[in-house]
Design a protein around this motif. Sequence first.
Motif, PDB file in Angstrom:
ATOM      1  N   LYS A   5     -65.615  19.366 -35.808  1.00  0.00           N
ATOM      2  CA  LYS A   5     -66.230  20.342 -36.707  1.00  0.00           C
ATOM      3  C   LYS A   5     -67.139  19.639 -37.729  1.00  0.00           C
ATOM      4  O   LYS A   5     -68.257  20.090 -37.979  1.00  0.00           O
ATOM      5  CB  LYS A   5     -65.149  21.155 -37.428  1.00  0.00           C
ATOM      6  N   SER A   6     -66.679  18.508 -38.287  1.00  0.00           N
ATOM      7  CA  SER A   6     -67.529  17.824 -39.281  1.00  0.00           C
ATOM      8  C   SER A   6     -68.764  17.223 -38.609  1.00  0.00           C
ATOM      9  O   SER A   6     -69.830  17.163 -39.212  1.00  0.00           O
ATOM     10  CB  SER A   6     -66.741  16.776 -40.080  1.00  0.00           C
ATOM     11  N   LYS A   7     -68.634  16.823 -37.342  1.00  0.00           N
ATOM     12  CA  LYS A   7     -69.807  16.327 -36.600  1.00  0.00           C
ATOM     13  C   LYS A   7     -70.827  17.471 -36.439  1.00  0.00           C
ATOM     14  O   LYS A   7     -72.026  17.265 -36.625  1.00  0.00           O
ATOM     15  CB  LYS A   7     -69.402  15.776 -35.230  1.00  0.00           C
ATOM     16  N   LEU A   8     -70.339  18.654 -36.113  1.00  0.00           N
ATOM     17  CA  LEU A   8     -71.226  19.815 -35.996  1.00  0.00           C
ATOM     18  C   LEU A   8     -71.932  20.076 -37.327  1.00  0.00           C
ATOM     19  O   LEU A   8     -73.134  20.348 -37.364  1.00  0.00           O
ATOM     20  CB  LEU A   8     -70.433  21.070 -35.591  1.00  0.00           C
ATOM     21  N   GLU A  21     -85.439  24.365 -35.504  1.00  0.00           N
ATOM     22  CA  GLU A  21     -84.945  25.734 -35.645  1.00  0.00           C
ATOM     23  C   GLU A  21     -83.914  26.075 -34.571  1.00  0.00           C
ATOM     24  O   GLU A  21     -82.868  26.661 -34.865  1.00  0.00           O
ATOM     25  CB  GLU A  21     -86.137  26.713 -35.589  1.00  0.00           C
ATOM     26  N   LEU A  22     -84.200  25.718 -33.326  1.00  0.00           N
ATOM     27  CA  LEU A  22     -83.293  26.055 -32.223  1.00  0.00           C
ATOM     28  C   LEU A  22     -81.920  25.424 -32.433  1.00  0.00           C
ATOM     29  O   LEU A  22     -80.897  26.106 -32.394  1.00  0.00           O
ATOM     30  CB  LEU A  22     -83.890  25.580 -30.891  1.00  0.00           C
ATOM     31  N   ARG A  23     -81.899  24.118 -32.694  1.00  0.00           N
ATOM     32  CA  ARG A  23     -80.630  23.412 -32.869  1.00  0.00           C
ATOM     33  C   ARG A  23     -79.886  23.920 -34.106  1.00  0.00           C
ATOM     34  O   ARG A  23     -78.685  24.173 -34.044  1.00  0.00           O
ATOM     35  CB  ARG A  23     -80.867  21.893 -32.973  1.00  0.00           C
ATOM     36  N   SER A  24     -80.595  24.117 -35.216  1.00  0.00           N
ATOM     37  CA  SER A  24     -79.897  24.555 -36.424  1.00  0.00           C
ATOM     38  C   SER A  24     -79.345  25.972 -36.257  1.00  0.00           C
ATOM     39  O   SER A  24     -78.220  26.251 -36.677  1.00  0.00           O
ATOM     40  CB  SER A  24     -80.768  24.422 -37.675  1.00  0.00           C
ATOM     41  N   LYS A  54     -62.694  24.620 -27.504  1.00  0.00           N
ATOM     42  CA  LYS A  54     -62.543  25.910 -26.815  1.00  0.00           C
ATOM     43  C   LYS A  54     -63.545  26.926 -27.363  1.00  0.00           C
ATOM     44  O   LYS A  54     -64.117  27.697 -26.604  1.00  0.00           O
ATOM     45  CB  LYS A  54     -61.110  26.434 -26.963  1.00  0.00           C
ATOM     46  N   VAL A  55     -63.730  26.929 -28.692  1.00  0.00           N
ATOM     47  CA  VAL A  55     -64.699  27.849 -29.302  1.00  0.00           C
ATOM     48  C   VAL A  55     -66.103  27.513 -28.799  1.00  0.00           C
ATOM     49  O   VAL A  55     -66.864  28.403 -28.410  1.00  0.00           O
ATOM     50  CB  VAL A  55     -64.648  27.792 -30.854  1.00  0.00           C
ATOM     51  N   ILE A  56     -66.435  26.213 -28.768  1.00  0.00           N
ATOM     52  CA  ILE A  56     -67.764  25.792 -28.291  1.00  0.00           C
ATOM     53  C   ILE A  56     -67.949  26.199 -26.829  1.00  0.00           C
ATOM     54  O   ILE A  56     -69.002  26.710 -26.450  1.00  0.00           O
ATOM     55  CB  ILE A  56     -67.969  24.267 -28.460  1.00  0.00           C
ATOM     56  N   ALA A  57     -66.916  26.001 -26.018  1.00  0.00           N
ATOM     57  CA  ALA A  57     -66.994  26.366 -24.596  1.00  0.00           C
ATOM     58  C   ALA A  57     -67.219  27.876 -24.451  1.00  0.00           C
ATOM     59  O   ALA A  57     -68.012  28.317 -23.619  1.00  0.00           O
ATOM     60  CB  ALA A  57     -65.721  25.948 -23.866  1.00  0.00           C
ATOM     61  N   GLU A  85     -79.997  26.863 -25.868  1.00  0.00           N
ATOM     62  CA  GLU A  85     -78.840  26.832 -26.770  1.00  0.00           C
ATOM     63  C   GLU A  85     -77.616  26.320 -26.021  1.00  0.00           C
ATOM     64  O   GLU A  85     -76.824  25.551 -26.565  1.00  0.00           O
ATOM     65  CB  GLU A  85     -78.570  28.230 -27.353  1.00  0.00           C
ATOM     66  N   GLY A  86     -77.473  26.737 -24.767  1.00  0.00           N
ATOM     67  CA  GLY A  86     -76.354  26.278 -23.933  1.00  0.00           C
ATOM     68  C   GLY A  86     -76.389  24.769 -23.736  1.00  0.00           C
ATOM     69  O   GLY A  86     -75.353  24.099 -23.761  1.00  0.00           O
ATOM     70  N   VAL A  87     -77.583  24.222 -23.558  1.00  0.00           N
ATOM     71  CA  VAL A  87     -77.746  22.775 -23.374  1.00  0.00           C
ATOM     72  C   VAL A  87     -77.293  22.030 -24.633  1.00  0.00           C
ATOM     73  O   VAL A  87     -76.610  21.013 -24.564  1.00  0.00           O
ATOM     74  CB  VAL A  87     -79.222  22.423 -23.018  1.00  0.00           C
ATOM     75  N   ILE A  88     -77.672  22.570 -25.800  1.00  0.00           N
ATOM     76  CA  ILE A  88     -77.261  21.953 -27.067  1.00  0.00           C
ATOM     77  C   ILE A  88     -75.734  21.965 -27.178  1.00  0.00           C
ATOM     78  O   ILE A  88     -75.114  20.953 -27.509  1.00  0.00           O
ATOM     79  CB  ILE A  88     -77.906  22.691 -28.274  1.00  0.00           C
ATOM     80  N   LEU A  89     -75.111  23.093 -26.875  1.00  0.00           N
ATOM     81  CA  LEU A  89     -73.656  23.205 -26.973  1.00  0.00           C
ATOM     82  C   LEU A  89     -72.952  22.271 -25.990  1.00  0.00           C
ATOM     83  O   LEU A  89     -71.902  21.709 -26.305  1.00  0.00           O
ATOM     84  CB  LEU A  89     -73.206  24.655 -26.752  1.00  0.00           C
ATOM     85  N   ALA A  90     -73.541  22.082 -24.814  1.00  0.00           N
ATOM     86  CA  ALA A  90     -72.937  21.216 -23.799  1.00  0.00           C
ATOM     87  C   ALA A  90     -72.773  19.779 -24.300  1.00  0.00           C
ATOM     88  O   ALA A  90     -71.874  19.065 -23.872  1.00  0.00           O
ATOM     89  CB  ALA A  90     -73.773  21.243 -22.521  1.00  0.00           C
TER      90      ALA A  90
END
Length: 154
Positions: A5-8, A21-24, A54-57, A85-90
């Motif tokens: 979470k702190s890394k996010l 903008e997309l990443r933020s 799990k939340v990120i997934a 956005e999916g790529v960033i989350l991956a």
Amino acid sequence: MTTLKSKLQEDLTASIKARDELRSATLRLTLSAITKEEVAGTSARVLSDDEVQKVIAREAKKRREAAEAFAQGGRAEQAEREKAEGVILAEYLPKQLSDDELTAIVTQAVEEARAAGAEGPRAMGAVMKIVNPKVAGLAEGGRVAAVVKKLLAG
């Protein structure tokens, strides 16, 4: 030790400074989903890294489903955004298993289940019980189930 979470949160700050903008936007939505999960229930708590994953997934899955829906609706621009956005989350999730790796794990589980006497429709449940702990977080449930069905039919 840095939590996921702190890394996010650090990455969000960096992406805002970089005017990405997309990443933020993606990280902001994900962090709010994590916060929502933390305050759900009777008492507020801090999620473990596993729970955060799990939340990120779940968020990544929403993006995939939205991308498919937008693509089918002829809204290519929105579909591309959801995919991005999916790529960033991956990046924050464990690397997903390849089809070959997944097939190998399922093949072994099918043999184990058959050796234990699981046949017919019941075999699906028995195989899933063996496979799920091995692939948790590394392959999506629908993908796993499809491979299990294919191998049981074969």
